[in-house]
Design a protein around this motif. Structure first.
Motif, short mmCIF file in Angstrom:
data_model
loop_
_atom_site.label_atom_id
_atom_site.label_comp_id
_atom_site.label_asym_id
_atom_site.label_seq_id
_atom_site.Cartn_x
_atom_site.Cartn_y
_atom_site.Cartn_z
N VAL A 45 0.80 -1.23 0.00
CA VAL A 45 0.00 0.00 0.00
C VAL A 45 0.83 1.28 0.00
CG1 VAL A 45 -1.91 -1.18 1.15
CG2 VAL A 45 -0.22 0.02 2.54
N THR A 46 2.16 1.19 0.01
CA THR A 46 2.96 2.42 0.07
C THR A 46 2.76 3.29 -1.18
OG1 THR A 46 4.84 1.09 -0.70
CG2 THR A 46 4.75 1.61 1.64
N LYS A 47 2.62 2.67 -2.34
CA LYS A 47 2.39 3.47 -3.55
C LYS A 47 1.01 4.13 -3.51
CE LYS A 47 5.69 1.47 -6.73
NZ LYS A 47 5.98 1.14 -8.13
N LEU A 48 0.03 3.44 -2.96
CA LEU A 48 -1.30 4.03 -2.80
C LEU A 48 -1.25 5.21 -1.85
CD1 LEU A 48 -4.35 4.03 -3.23
CD2 LEU A 48 -4.53 2.29 -1.43
N LEU A 49 -0.48 5.09 -0.76
CA LEU A 49 -0.34 6.20 0.18
C LEU A 49 0.25 7.43 -0.51
CD1 LEU A 49 1.04 4.28 3.31
CD2 LEU A 49 -1.24 5.25 3.04
N GLY A 50 1.23 7.20 -1.38
CA GLY A 50 1.82 8.31 -2.14
C GLY A 50 0.81 8.99 -3.05
N ARG A 51 -0.01 8.19 -3.73
CA ARG A 51 -1.03 8.75 -4.62
C ARG A 51 -2.08 9.55 -3.84
NH1 ARG A 51 -2.16 6.05 -9.76
NH2 ARG A 51 -0.52 4.56 -10.29
N LEU A 52 -2.46 9.05 -2.69
CA LEU A 52 -3.52 9.69 -1.91
C LEU A 52 -3.07 10.99 -1.25
CD1 LEU A 52 -5.08 6.55 -0.18
CD2 LEU A 52 -6.24 8.04 -1.83
N LYS A 56 0.78 16.32 -6.22
CA LYS A 56 0.94 17.77 -6.33
C LYS A 56 -0.01 18.29 -7.40
CE LYS A 56 5.77 17.82 -4.81
NZ LYS A 56 7.17 18.15 -5.15
N GLU A 57 -0.76 19.30 -7.05
CA GLU A 57 -1.76 19.87 -7.95
C GLU A 57 -1.11 20.28 -9.27
OE1 GLU A 57 -5.57 20.49 -8.81
OE2 GLU A 57 -4.94 20.01 -6.78
N GLY A 58 -1.71 19.83 -10.35
CA GLY A 58 -1.20 20.18 -11.68
C GLY A 58 -0.16 19.24 -12.22
N GLY A 63 1.16 10.90 -7.38
CA GLY A 63 1.98 11.22 -6.23
C GLY A 63 2.75 10.01 -5.73
N SER A 64 3.85 10.26 -5.06
CA SER A 64 4.64 9.17 -4.47
C SER A 64 5.20 9.63 -3.14
CB SER A 64 5.78 8.74 -5.40
OG SER A 64 6.66 9.82 -5.64
#
Length: 529
Positions: A45-52, A56-58, A63-64
């Protein structure tokens, strides 16, 4: 000890395999199922945590997690595990194995639930809460190592002791497998309920808000098997070896084992008093006598476990990155967040099913036939060979047509880790040290392993960025080779009683502490030659 072996200990050594052996394996093994699930599910789930939390806007890429946050989330549980192994290992010898056994399990249950409930005003707050909970989760997991190993070794018979201890540890493989399967099931359910385009660049739009529940459910699931096991752990009697040799209560030891073995056992109180009065048998961990008798053994168990875990945990925690590097898992920006969890879970499940789980059970099958030393030496040797075979022609494996070959070779390193030192480093420390120091020494050995896991968790992340995957794999090959060398410090315990291995039997010393000459045909060499 003077005279014959205590009747209660001899009854355990020669007992036929009975139902209580399998009950003990399941009760202790479910702790290890939970341990492995909780330690390794975070990599799903670490990659999911980065996405959530770190998009960064734009930005046109998902996210990671920043490298320092990723290292903390992946590695903080190992810090707790190391501390728990030392603390609970010591408590296991001071207070008794059973008395602290339930404490570790409840700590794991509470911390698993708390990890899934991590909260905060911002991403940093959520990650800080998650790290705090996973530290205490690791602390409970750490206690399970010395206690489960010691309890199983002291319950087992002499003939199949290695297989029973290895079977407890083999439940770790099912825990890793369960982690991948839970990730597949949860992500599939969320994909069905909250559909998004299967392959879409993932800014905020394709990461549905409900994805926040995915990682929480996966982490919290680890509390369930531990909770189910608690009642049965509390019903287990204290081990006879602790009760008789450490607590010096012959009557209780005989009563407990009479119920377990369903035979009449005499309470030899006079012999226990005689043992208490013997000189040279009450040395402590920091005494020169311990260093003389077991110093090299402790160096062997700590060093081999340390080296093994550098390689083993770096491979497990970051296999998702390796699979991404060779293209086995598509690039993150080509799929949505939940789809990525599904792909990572599927990859971990495949590796666990094809190599991790079989490797553990090969050890169970052969450890009492070919011995601990041979399995550990073989495992480190093959891990070295396969790691160099992956690293030296690394660019060859990154080609699309060769990716299946890479996965096969990578799986073989896992197979020989588990049909090798990952199992034997757990088994041997539970067999070769005196009863009053057994849990402590196992805890020290295991803590050295978790120090290696921390090197693997933190070091691999930065090494991959600094020197690349290929050179990192080369370093891991060298680590495995060092494991071969330090294996020669570890004694063979196949077919011997715990008291014979620890020096508590009358083979090694007389009551005055002077050494006896070995009996005819009795080999007291530290390592096979």
């Amino acid at each position: 000890m003077a005279g014959d072996q205590l009747q209660v200990l001899n009854a355990l050594d020669v007992a036929k395999t009975q139902w209580y052996h399998f009950t003990a394996i399941v009760i202790a093994g479910m702790g290890f199922f939970t341990d492995a699930y909780d330690l390794f599910c975070i990599s799903l789930v670490t990659k999911l945590l980065g996405r959530l939390y770190y998009y960064k806007e734009g930005s046109d890429t998902p996210g990671s997690l920043p490298s320092n946050v990723s290292a903390a989330v992946n590695g903080v549980a190992f810090c707790g595990t190391l501390s728990g192994q030392l603390v609970f290992g010591w408590l296991g010898d001071k207070l008794g194995r059973k008395r602290v056994y339930g404490m570790t399990l409840m700590l794991m249950v509470i911390s698993s639930f708390a990890s899934g409930l991590s909260f905060g005003k911002d991403p940093k707050g959520i990650m800080a809460t998650l790290c705090f909970c996973r530290f205490w989760l690791g602390f409970g997991i750490g206690g399970d190592y010395p206690l489960s190993a010691t309890i199983m070794s002291e319950y087992a018979n002499k003939k199949t002791r290695g297989a029973f201890i290895a079977a407890v540890f083999a439940m770790q493989g099912f825990g890793i497998l369960a982690g991948g399967m839970v990730a597949i099931i949860v992500s599939s359910a969320f994909k069905a309920i909250f559909p998004v385009p299967a392959y879409q660049v993932d800014p905020i739009g394709s990461t549905v808000p409900e994805a926040d529940y995915v990682w929480r459910i996966i982490l919290m699931f680890g509390a369930i098997p531990a909770l189910l096991t608690y009642y049965w752990r509390m019903k287990m009697p204290e081990t006879a070896r602790y009760t008789a040799l450490v607590a010096k209560d012959a009557k209780q030891a005989a009563a407990d084992m009479s119920k377990v073995l369903q035979v009449e056992i005499e309470a030899e109180e006079e012999k226990i008093e005689q043992l208490s009065g013997e000189k040279g048998k009450d040395f402590g961990l920091f005494s020169s006598e311990f260093v003389r008798r077991h110093g090299l053994h402790l160096l062997g168990t700590t060093s081999t476990w340390f080296l093994l875990d550098i390689a083993f945990y770096s491979q497990n925690l970051f296999q998702k990155d390796i699979f991404s590097a060779i293209g086995w898992i598509p690039k993150a920006k080509t799929m949505n967040a939940i789809e990525e969890v599904f792909r990572i879970g599927r990859a971990q499940t495949l590796i666990a099913l094809c190599s991790t789980v079989p490797g553990y059970w090969f050890t169970v099958a052969f450890i009492d036939k070919i011995g601990r030393f041979a399995i550990q030496l073989m495992g480190f040797s093959f891990m070295t060979v396969f790691m160099f075979a992956l690293a030296i022609p690394y660019h060859h494996w990154t080609l699309k047509e060769n990716r299946i070959g890479f996965v096969v070779m990578y799986s073989l390193t896992f197979f020989f880790a588990n049909f090798g030192p990952n199992a034997t480093t757990f088994v041997v420390p539970a067999e070769i040290f005196p009863a009053r120091l057994r849990s402590t020494c196992h805890g020290i050995s295991a803590a050295a392993g978790k120090a290696g896991a921390m090197v693997g968790a933190f070091g691999f992340l930065y090494a991959e960025q600094a020197i690349g995957v290929r050179n990192t794999l080369l370093v891991l090959g060298v680590v495995n080779f060092l494991g071969i060398l330090f294996t020669f410090l570890v004694p063979e315990s196949k077919g011997k009683s715990l008291e014979e291995m620890s020096g508590e039997a009358d083979d090694d010393t007389q009551a005055d502490g002077t050494e006896l000459k070995p009996k005819a045909g009795h080999n007291i060499r530290t390592v096979p030659v």
